[in-house]
Design an enzyme around this catalytic site. Structure first.
Site, mmCIF file in Angstrom:
data_model
loop_
_atom_site.group_PDB
_atom_site.id
_atom_site.type_symbol
_atom_site.label_atom_id
_atom_site.label_comp_id
_atom_site.label_asym_id
_atom_site.label_seq_id
_atom_site.Cartn_x
_atom_site.Cartn_y
_atom_site.Cartn_z
ATOM 1 N N HIS A 9 0.752 -1.086 0.072
ATOM 2 C CA HIS A 9 0.029 0.120 -0.140
ATOM 3 C C HIS A 9 0.919 1.230 0.048
ATOM 4 C CE1 HIS A 9 -3.277 2.641 0.421
ATOM 5 N NE2 HIS A 9 -4.150 1.743 0.832
ATOM 6 N N ASP A 45 -11.075 -4.825 -19.054
ATOM 7 C CA ASP A 45 -11.227 -5.704 -20.061
ATOM 8 C C ASP A 45 -9.852 -6.002 -20.833
ATOM 9 O OD1 ASP A 45 -12.195 -7.040 -22.476
ATOM 10 O OD2 ASP A 45 -13.602 -5.359 -23.044
#
Length: 438
Positions: free
Chosen positions: A152, A384
């Site tokens: 993170h 995608d």
């Protein structure tokens, strides 16, 4: 039948010398990086078959990572002994795995049992550990799960959404036309001269003597139960109608969840409860930071109410409390935080103690409070790789009581999914009331 996941191959992919952009530089962590979780955050997505080949995914990953050199770097120490990023293009770890089941069956029955086998386990303490790790798991039906684990301190959720979108685009199209993100971290932490912090950041974003994190309990991990709730578009519209005034999907759902979790916890009416709300500071700083900035630029708002007021107030009143708290994370507050970081940096280089973030650790119990992160701005349909958007976002175990994540649903009819963790004593009550607007 239990699903067996087997790791078939492990590879560290390094950007080619022609495409690498790290240059071996050592880059200091910003104060935003130091305030974030010092650990790896998993994200897991699933696609029905057919899916792109592993080779296509790895080629696209390399093309994208070359433009995000922090992901291919490592942690190191600077001349003062402080943790920094070493942009040495050492690469990202990729695991290739198989699962002996159909994806649809696993999603319907077994995913909770084997979710922790679908992303790499990284050790933040191990020197030289890759900062970004990927696992590609193929199911018997041709379905694909991509699980990642990113440290993170390298990047926040907004940054990772930009990266995932770039990776998908690199697989679908010509990688040569990919946009280059804004990666100059120094531009986000320009302090005044002299620095003039005006807020108590040592006890808000970091663990000072008066930090509230000292008051939180710890529970055995088997007492912290993960659960999910799906809120269809019609339910969200009903909440917004209850609010009356214009409000965001996030604001109305947070108001609702805050009310219901507080009710399920059966807190004393005189108690106070707050929500630690992650706030993206890119557009709030002056001048604003580009939304494609890759790094950390999140601070927290803390809407607070007395339990009796929260449970008796209208949705409009609770949304107003949330909105007012978030609005206080403005340019003045952000500049104060940056100035605090600059002042502390000088003190640490002179031998002072390192800052410790107030980010939660496994087993922590936020009750009577909550922490919430929103991925509602993450456009999943952009993820995608050439065969359509993901069919599911799979939440990894949340090891902290009171943490909530709002995610756009991958279901055909849309809506929002809430993933959260609660003390198992409160789960049944929450499930009974979570769709009530009373």
């Amino acid at each position: 039948m239990a699903v067996t996941v087997e790791i078939m191959r492990s590879t560290v992919l390094e950007p080619s010398p022609e495409s690498a952009r790290g240059g071996g530089k050592k880059v200091p962590l910003t104060v935003f990086d130091r305030a974030s979780t010092d650990g790896y955050i998993p994200a897991v997505f699933a696609w029905n078959g057919p899916a792109p080949t592993n080779d296509a995914l790895k080629d696209g990953l390399l093309a994208a990572v070359a433009r995000f050199p922090h992901l291919a770097g490592r942690f190191a120490s600077d001349e003062h002994g402080r943790k920094c990023f070493h942009l040495n293009d050492a690469g990202v770890l990729v695991l290739e795995a198989t699962a002996d089941a159909d994806l649809a069956h696993a999603l319907a029955h077994d995913v909770a049992a084997h979710i922790n086998e679908l992303y790499p386990k990284a050790d933040r303490e191990r020197e030289g550990e890759p900062l970004f790790n990927v696992q590609l798991t193929r199911y018997a039906c041709g379905g694909l799960v991509i699980g990642t684990a990113c440290h993170h301190q390298v990047a926040d959720g907004q940054s990772m959404s930009v990266f995932y979108t770039a990776w998908a685009a690199a697989v679908r199209t010509d990688a040569a036309v990919l946009p280059t993100p804004f990666i100059d971290r120094s531009a986000t932490v320009v302090a005044r001269n002299p620095p003039a912090p005006a807020f108590d950041h040592r006890n808000i974003e970091f663990k000072g003597e008066r930090s509230s994190t000292h008051a939180y309990k710890v529970l055995p991990m088997d007492r912290i139960e993960n659960l999910a709730a799906h809120f269809p578009d019609e339910f969200v519209a009903g909440l917004k109608a209850r609010v009356g005034a214009r409000c965001s999907t996030f604001q109305c759902l947070l108001a609702h969840a805050w009310k219901k979790v507080t009710e399920a916890r059966d807190l004393a009416p005189d108690d106070f409860t707050h929500v630690r709300v992650a706030v993206n500071c890119r557009g709030r700083a002056k001048p604003p930071v580009p939304m494609d900035f890759f790094g950390n630029m999140v601070l927290w708002a803390f809407p607070t109410m007395q339990v009796r007021d929260l449970l008796s107030s209208s949705y409009a009143a609770v949304v107003a409390v949330i909105r007012d708290a978030v609005a206080r994370v403005d340019d003045d507050y952000i500049q104060s935080f940056v100035d605090f970081g600059e002042a502390e940096r000088g003190g640490i280089e002179d031998g002072g103690d390192e800052l410790a973030s107030t980010a939660a650790t496994p087993g922590m119990v936020f009750c009577p409070d909550l922490e919430v992160d929103s991925w509602l701005g993450f456009r999943f349909h952009d993820l995608d790789f050439g065969y359509g958007p993901p069919c599911a976002f799979l939440p990894p175990d949340l090891p902290i009581e009171g943490i909530m994540i709002f995610v756009p649903s991958c279901a055909a009819k849309g809506g929002v999914d809430l993933f959260m963790a609660l003390d198992d004593e409160h789960v049944d009550t929450f499930r009974q009331i979570c769709y009530s607007m009373d």
